[in-house]
Write an enzyme that holds these catalytic residues in place. Structure first.
Site, short mmCIF file in Angstrom:
data_model
loop_
_atom_site.label_atom_id
_atom_site.label_comp_id
_atom_site.label_asym_id
_atom_site.label_seq_id
_atom_site.Cartn_x
_atom_site.Cartn_y
_atom_site.Cartn_z
N THR B 47 33.11 28.94 41.51
CA THR B 47 31.94 29.06 40.25
C THR B 47 33.05 29.43 39.11
O THR B 47 32.28 29.40 37.94
CB THR B 47 31.39 30.35 40.68
OG1 THR B 47 30.90 30.31 42.17
CG2 THR B 47 30.51 31.00 39.73
N TYR B 137 39.01 29.80 52.80
CA TYR B 137 37.81 29.53 52.13
C TYR B 137 37.52 27.81 52.33
O TYR B 137 38.60 27.17 51.96
CB TYR B 137 38.03 29.60 50.50
CG TYR B 137 37.25 29.44 49.67
CD1 TYR B 137 35.94 29.00 49.81
CD2 TYR B 137 37.39 29.02 48.22
CE1 TYR B 137 35.01 28.59 49.02
CE2 TYR B 137 36.57 28.69 47.02
CZ TYR B 137 35.21 28.38 47.46
OH TYR B 137 34.35 28.17 46.52
N LYS B 166 35.47 32.63 54.23
CA LYS B 166 34.46 32.53 53.45
C LYS B 166 33.88 30.86 53.67
O LYS B 166 34.45 29.97 53.29
CB LYS B 166 34.66 32.44 51.98
CG LYS B 166 33.58 32.08 50.89
CD LYS B 166 33.85 31.94 49.43
CE LYS B 166 32.64 31.47 48.62
NZ LYS B 166 33.07 30.98 47.36
#
Lengths: 305, 305, 305, 305
Positions: B47, B137, B166
């Protein structure tokens, strides 16, 4: 405008054990491939670990290959980067350094819509001379973004210096769609070196092949036989190519390419982290498979043409 | 060790029209999210457009968020880069700058085998203090490399400071496998913000959510209701969250996030190329959808808590 | 109208060594599952090898289960066949035989467009009484046709006796979309028995589970704990369920189900060709895994409730 | 043993409006295709809607085609069914009725492991004379089961009457693997009619094509040009074939095939439910596209050779 065609070798970037670029190894590799008869060179693509190199390193690699090639074959520098600014800098540098053209991979990792992709390539196209050829490069399985047929068609028709496409996913229905949707002069190469022959039969201009940057012999032979309409023999050569492709892990691990170059007496060397050089036992097994392959298909490790 | 939990906002990187980082916008965004009640901050992930920023820019963003947060919530800096050297530099910088921990995406674009992936994370783990927490991640749809259950289990068991994962692909059978294969204390968060509630029910510690970095309200509410075992109301809130997620294109185009922040009176600003800021008509349509959503679910654009 | 809910067991079709249906085994299985506390029965689905049975055999199985159940639980007969004529015959037979409702899988093998799918279900809906409940059944990984959210929404809204959906692919974003797109009273069950708990949390009415047709115990327990808002314990039970699901190959080979029933003292028996009964060594290994699982989670093979 | 080769037409099953088989239409179609020069006929495959027909109907279709063909071309009857018993009955019937060979699709819908698949084909192989040729038929996108390279290799090497493979998924790397893994005499045909030319170049013996069962002209031409090493012209013809394939929806909706046959003055007729005949407006649009195509490539609707 100049084009990619025939056997275009996607070159590795030779590195020293400390992960610095091995300039001499790169010069030697360039000369070797040209001597072996490949038609074009494509450094700094996926095989060349481009995204792990700094902009400065990429310029050094580009200059080294262009100078070592010395206009004997077409050298197209891959210039695509994670952001537009770096891509433009690398594209301009390739042009200034005497490259015959460039390739630019689609935006990578971050989703890009068709409008963004088109705008990206238009920006690059507009920043370069109208007669400096640019190839689109689509490798969706790694970049996460796929160049649709409509996007390729749009760019082929409206950007005069976008002259071709390297398509590195082995989806043949899509490859056929690209060929049918674009003008006759638009140049399409497959990146699937195990499918070089059927790609030629479909109308592709050639292959951009990582394995041909290590063992150019069967690829150069295959292209020669194909041009002489000797399809039956070309199929036999494609089988030979297919086996060395499997032995070298089909591009899934470029350390195999580098270690095979070492074995030939060239200098492939080491990988840039996080990718790692294969351990001794894998290297030994690969050498044995290579030996078997050489014997079966009557090739040698030798440099000589 | 500190962990990510609850509502962890994956933050955009606000930019000016010339694509430079908008430091003030970033400070303001940090404060806003903390005021709204999010539990943790995760800047510089997907993001945050991390791979399009230079190492220097990433350090600037990290410092800005850490300072603006001022220890009020856990700040985990995403430090994963295209090569190991940059990752280590960014990880060390995060530690030195007072981050509460880091996240590191899997190797991206270039294929990495399980051995390479494990060695990569071990190198990072060993380079940092044993009590400085690291999150794996995994976002295979963009990185091209998938962290297998065995790899996660191996790292969870053998690297003391690797405390969580994540997982940003909405594959729930896999998410279940991660949860069952790792120790109780290992912390797993989903990146699928539309599935926050079922992920909590399965045993996840929270969500790392891009949309919560723009409209934190329904996410903070949902987590509160869930903790009070108010499942029926939590489901209603998940539905509200689901609708704003769709309006904001579910993270497929971060310009929607930035323009929605602008609309709230914050400063999301512009995208780094090749991604582009959405054109006026799309912005207008998005605002209308946001207005309808605000009305239907009784939220406001207001800053106030 | 009656619905499927809670623990709905997808039943195997017990067979003798010569591949004929074992009617007594089927009666015994029906009684066993009801005694163990499952909420509903779903014979003749994928777990029941429906497409390999003749229309006559399917009628025999339907009648046997309906009679043995004797109205103690809801029995929904799966009636979907390769062509519409057979489906209508089986649906009518289920109704005439006293079934509580039916399920109908999407058209299988041959591509069906949305219009064809809608027309197919409308034909079935119109051929049955308005108060006789019908479930859609979507298992795209086997049928090759996927019921889109729009198709489900359309049928839910316009066919009064189409009251629910069994969705057997573990795509949770899609499951969430189904839930959000359909009216509150529309009943959705997951076929992913390893994700029963998160599916309930999302708003599903229950699970249609093949493994619960062999070891109903953890599923019945899980549903009970969930209804008492005992999420932490429900998670532990989901873990127990997850392990027996893996031991029984998660529905990829129904011979494991049948042999586990044999092991419990029931009669699962043999598979209809081309599927094969697992060989002795696999059966032995499965029994050992089952024994370990029973011990770890304090279950027994016993029939008793 | 007899083989499939060149242009092998996968035939539709003509039906009347009440969905009964149109025996006369089928005879006429058989004669038409032979007159147009196709090399082999393959009725009762996916294009022939086999799984929607009863065993009796399938026998009727087989007999009709065999008799109408009257030994002028090779007729291979597709005999694969949902269970082994029906497959064996249909295979024996094909043999008794004078078929030149059979094809058998992999087990469909229900998962089948490699051992089950091998045993299935061995059973069929053993039930038929050693000199009666059998083709494997792999269409994983519909059947849900994929014939692996190892399975095909095993069957090719150990079952003397299993002489070939029809592979109907357009995965060219896999097609290449099949070709390289099997003996020279093993016959492989692609089902991807848009990729007929590259498949021939790779070493396939021909195409099994649904569109060639409606417009055989470009396929017969392409094969002729290929055999004369006229690759450039063959490519042009492949392009013509590609366009009519798209117009007829590439086999995704066989009603297009049937309505195009009607347009040619033959009798394709109607679909068996749940598949539906396309509505008038789609039929009209398809006819217009066909007209444009005929004009552009200088074909006619005429029956004449």
């Amino acid at each position: 405008m100049k084009k990619l065609y025939g056997v275009t070798s996607a070159m590795v970037t030779p590195m020293l054990e400390d992960e610095r670029i091995d300039r001499q190894g790169l010069e030697q590799l360039t000369t070797f491939l040209i001597d072996k008869g490949v038609d074009c060179l494509f450094p700094l693509g996926t095989t060349g670990e481009m995204f792990k190199l700094s902009v400065e390193e990429r310029k050094e690699v580009a200059e080294t290959v262009i100078q070592a090639a010395d206009k004997r074959v077409n050298v197209f520098i891959h210039a695509g980067a994670m952001n537009t600014k770096d891509t433009l800098e690398l594209a301009d540098h390739a042009y200034q350094s005497g490259a015959d053209g460039i390739g630019v991979v689609s935006p990578a990792f971050f989703n890009a819509g068709d409008v963004e992709i088109i705008e990206y390539y238009q920006t690059i196209s507009a920043a370069l001379p109208g007669d400096f050829p640019i190839y689109l490069y689509n490798i969706p399985q790694l970049s996460g973004n796929d160049l649709s047929v409509d996007v390729v068609k749009e760019l082929a028709e409206h950007c005069g210096n976008i002259v071709g496409l390297k398509y590195s996913y082995p989806d043949f229905p899509r490859l056929s769609d690209y060929l049918h949707a674009t003008p006759e002069y638009f140049s399409i190469l497959t990146g699937a070196d195990g499918l070089f022959l059927p790609a030629l039969a479909m109308g592709c201009d050639g292959v951009v092949s990582g394995v041909s940057g290590v063992f150019p012999e069967p690829f150069v032979e295959l292209y020669d036989k194909y041009q002489k309409y000797n399809l039956e023999e070309a199929r036999q050569t494609q089988r030979a190519a297919g086996e060395i492709i499997k032995i070298l892990q089909a591009g899934a691990n470029m350390s195999y390419f580098k270690k095979a170059l070492d074995y030939r007496g060239l200098r492939g060397g080491f990988m840039r982290s996080p990718q790692k050089t294969i351990p001794p036992e894998q290297k030994k097994a690969a050498r044995e498979h290579i030996d078997t392959w050489l014997q079966e298909y009557h090739y040698t490790l030798s440099f000589d043409k």
